[in-house]
Design an enzyme around this catalytic site. Structure first.
Site, mmCIF file in Angstrom:
data_model
loop_
_atom_site.group_PDB
_atom_site.id
_atom_site.type_symbol
_atom_site.label_atom_id
_atom_site.label_comp_id
_atom_site.label_asym_id
_atom_site.label_seq_id
_atom_site.Cartn_x
_atom_site.Cartn_y
_atom_site.Cartn_z
ATOM 1 N N SER A 1 -7.237 -5.907 -5.461
ATOM 2 C CA SER A 1 -8.333 -6.505 -4.694
ATOM 3 C C SER A 1 -9.618 -6.491 -5.520
ATOM 4 O O SER A 1 -9.744 -5.748 -6.502
ATOM 5 C CB SER A 1 -8.548 -5.720 -3.397
ATOM 6 O OG SER A 1 -9.186 -4.499 -3.673
ATOM 7 N N SER A 2 -10.576 -7.302 -5.092
ATOM 8 C CA SER A 2 -11.890 -7.327 -5.756
ATOM 9 C C SER A 2 -12.493 -5.926 -5.754
ATOM 10 O O SER A 2 -13.286 -5.585 -6.641
ATOM 11 C CB SER A 2 -12.844 -8.265 -5.019
ATOM 12 O OG SER A 2 -12.207 -9.444 -4.605
ATOM 13 N N HIS B 1 2.672 3.307 -9.049
ATOM 14 C CA HIS B 1 2.522 1.869 -9.307
ATOM 15 C C HIS B 1 3.750 1.325 -10.041
ATOM 16 O O HIS B 1 4.200 0.210 -9.773
ATOM 17 C CB HIS B 1 1.255 1.603 -10.118
ATOM 18 C CG HIS B 1 -0.014 1.962 -9.379
ATOM 19 N ND1 HIS B 1 -0.241 1.604 -8.067
ATOM 20 C CD2 HIS B 1 -1.119 2.656 -9.769
ATOM 21 C CE1 HIS B 1 -1.428 2.055 -7.679
ATOM 22 N NE2 HIS B 1 -1.977 2.703 -8.696
ATOM 23 N N LEU C 1 11.232 -20.702 -4.458
ATOM 24 C CA LEU C 1 10.316 -19.739 -3.847
ATOM 25 C C LEU C 1 9.003 -19.778 -4.622
ATOM 26 O O LEU C 1 9.028 -19.777 -5.859
ATOM 27 C CB LEU C 1 10.925 -18.326 -3.935
ATOM 28 C CG LEU C 1 10.023 -17.152 -3.567
ATOM 29 C CD1 LEU C 1 9.707 -17.155 -2.072
ATOM 30 C CD2 LEU C 1 10.683 -15.820 -3.923
ATOM 31 N N ASP D 1 0.839 -1.203 0.000
ATOM 32 C CA ASP D 1 0.000 0.000 0.000
ATOM 33 C C ASP D 1 0.874 1.253 0.000
ATOM 34 O O ASP D 1 1.960 1.254 0.573
ATOM 35 C CB ASP D 1 -0.901 -0.019 1.241
ATOM 36 C CG ASP D 1 -2.065 0.962 1.127
ATOM 37 O OD1 ASP D 1 -2.293 1.494 0.014
ATOM 38 O OD2 ASP D 1 -2.735 1.206 2.141
ATOM 39 N N GLY D 2 0.372 2.300 -0.649
ATOM 40 C CA GLY D 2 1.048 3.598 -0.591
ATOM 41 C C GLY D 2 1.618 4.094 -1.908
ATOM 42 O O GLY D 2 2.282 5.136 -1.939
HETATM 43 C C1 FPP Z 1 -1.797 0.174 -3.388
HETATM 44 O O1 FPP Z 1 -1.374 1.507 -3.399
HETATM 45 C C2 FPP Z 1 -1.300 -0.559 -4.536
HETATM 46 C C3 FPP Z 1 -2.087 -1.192 -5.471
HETATM 47 C C4 FPP Z 1 -3.546 -1.221 -5.410
HETATM 48 C C5 FPP Z 1 -1.501 -1.861 -6.623
HETATM 49 C C6 FPP Z 1 -0.268 -2.662 -6.383
HETATM 50 C C7 FPP Z 1 0.463 -2.750 -7.662
HETATM 51 C C8 FPP Z 1 1.817 -2.781 -7.786
HETATM 52 C C9 FPP Z 1 2.727 -2.807 -6.635
HETATM 53 C C10 FPP Z 1 2.445 -2.734 -9.113
HETATM 54 C C11 FPP Z 1 2.453 -3.923 -9.965
HETATM 55 C C12 FPP Z 1 2.225 -5.249 -9.358
HETATM 56 C C13 FPP Z 1 2.863 -6.360 -9.742
HETATM 57 C C14 FPP Z 1 2.503 -7.656 -9.114
HETATM 58 C C15 FPP Z 1 3.962 -6.353 -10.743
HETATM 59 P P1 FPP Z 1 -2.474 2.662 -3.465
HETATM 60 O O2 FPP Z 1 -2.647 3.026 -4.899
HETATM 61 O O3 FPP Z 1 -3.713 2.226 -2.774
HETATM 62 O O4 FPP Z 1 -1.738 3.788 -2.677
HETATM 63 P P2 FPP Z 1 -2.423 4.951 -1.815
HETATM 64 O O5 FPP Z 1 -3.084 4.281 -0.648
HETATM 65 O O6 FPP Z 1 -1.240 5.771 -1.411
HETATM 66 O O7 FPP Z 1 -3.362 5.686 -2.725
#
Ligand code: FPP
Length: 270
Positions: free
Chosen positions: A71-72, A43, A137, A26-27
């Site tokens: 997530s869903s 991202h 892994l 997250d973040g």
């Molecule tokens: C949460 O941060 C992150 C996500 C919902 C997406 C996670 C995706 C990646 C780490 C990139 C690609 C993934 C792979 C498996 C290669 P947020 O957008 O909710 O952040 P915020 O809370 O600061 O808005």
């Protein structure tokens, strides 16, 4: 997997390493906002942190790493962000697959993939097939995943199996009946859960599987996460006493590592 800077090398003394680590990443959005960048830049940087984390976990001997990528509920985000995340996921598979395979990483996806574009679905199943025999892994990406969805799909599959084998549909269901139908049924339950980004919630991640997992939260935003954070989380894990419902005294007498009650029956669990 060694293509991050040497500063990222994990530095841990010998000691218990969690077999299975599950992470809510997250973040990304906040990381981007602080730099006046579009969310997708967060991202993209987050995808680099995935690479560094897989490397760090592989180096310290973690056997299973499960990452919550989508997530869903994430379909509720703006359409352009959803589409950019899908593109990033597909590109990460294309770019990283051969390196993962070379390093003995098994790649798997859990979640309802039926909503993904056919091309992404194909990429996922090809990657799973290519790496199915790898053992160093197991990297599981939770995509279009929700913990409640997981329990519901397990119930549906259990009932379908009962119908096929002529078992009464209203026969009582206990925990061990359901367990084999859950996502991650063939993995040990997570020993350590990590959430970055400062929130202290499980957010419908592995609800069933996290029952006895040690939880570790950090303010670090996911794009900044790396080997040093993995070390800090593992060090915290090592300092904890896992009792699984028993008393400290019982553990001292047994002198053994305890197992979660149900996981002990599941394949692959210790
Ligand atoms: C949460 O941060 C992150 C996500 C919902 C997406 C996670 C995706 C990646 C780490 C990139 C690609 C993934 C792979 C498996 C290669 P947020 O957008 O909710 O952040 P915020 O809370 O600061 O808005």
């Amino acid at each position: 997997m060694r293509h991050e800077s040497q500063a990222n090398v994990v530095n841990l003394d010998q000691g218990a390493v969690p077999r299975h680590v599950a992470i809510i990443m997250d973040g990304n959005g906040r990381w981007a906002r602080r730099r006046h960048l579009p969310r997708i830049a967060g991202h993209r940087k987050g995808a680099q942190a995935v690479r560094a984390t897989v490397q760090a976990c592989g180096e310290i001997g973690i056997e299973y790493l499960t990452l919550f990528a989508f997530s869903s509920e994430n379909w509720r985000r703006p359409a352009d962000e959803v589409s950019a995340l899908m593109t990033l996921f597909a590109r990460a598979i294309e770019d990283e697959l051969s390196r993962l395979h070379e390093h003995g990483v098994r790649f798997r996806v859990i979640g309802d993939r039926s909503r993904f574009e056919p091309r992404l679905q194909q990429l996922i199943s090809d990657a799973e097939q290519l790496t199915a025999g790898n053992r160093r892994l197991v990297l599981t990406i939770a995509a279009n995943y929700g913990g409640r969805w997981d329990v519901a799909q397990a119930v549906n599959r259990l009932l379908a199996e009962r119908a096929r084998s002529g078992i009464a549909l209203d026969a009582p269901v206990d925990e061990s009946d359901l367990q084999p139908f859950l996502s991650l049924a063939d993995a040990p339950e997570p020993d350590l859960f990590i959430r970055t980004g400062g929130e202290t919630r499980i957010s419908n991640f592995l609800l069933w599987q996290l029952a006895y997992t040690e939880l570790w939260f950090t303010e670090t935003l996911w794009p900044d996460f790396g080997a040093a954070d993995v070390s800090a989380a593992v060090a915290s894990f090592r300092s904890r006493e896992r009792r699984f419902g028993r008393t400290s005294e019982q553990l001292r007498v047994a002198g053994e590592v305890e197992s979660p009650p149900l996981a002990a029956q599941a394949a692959g669990a210790r």
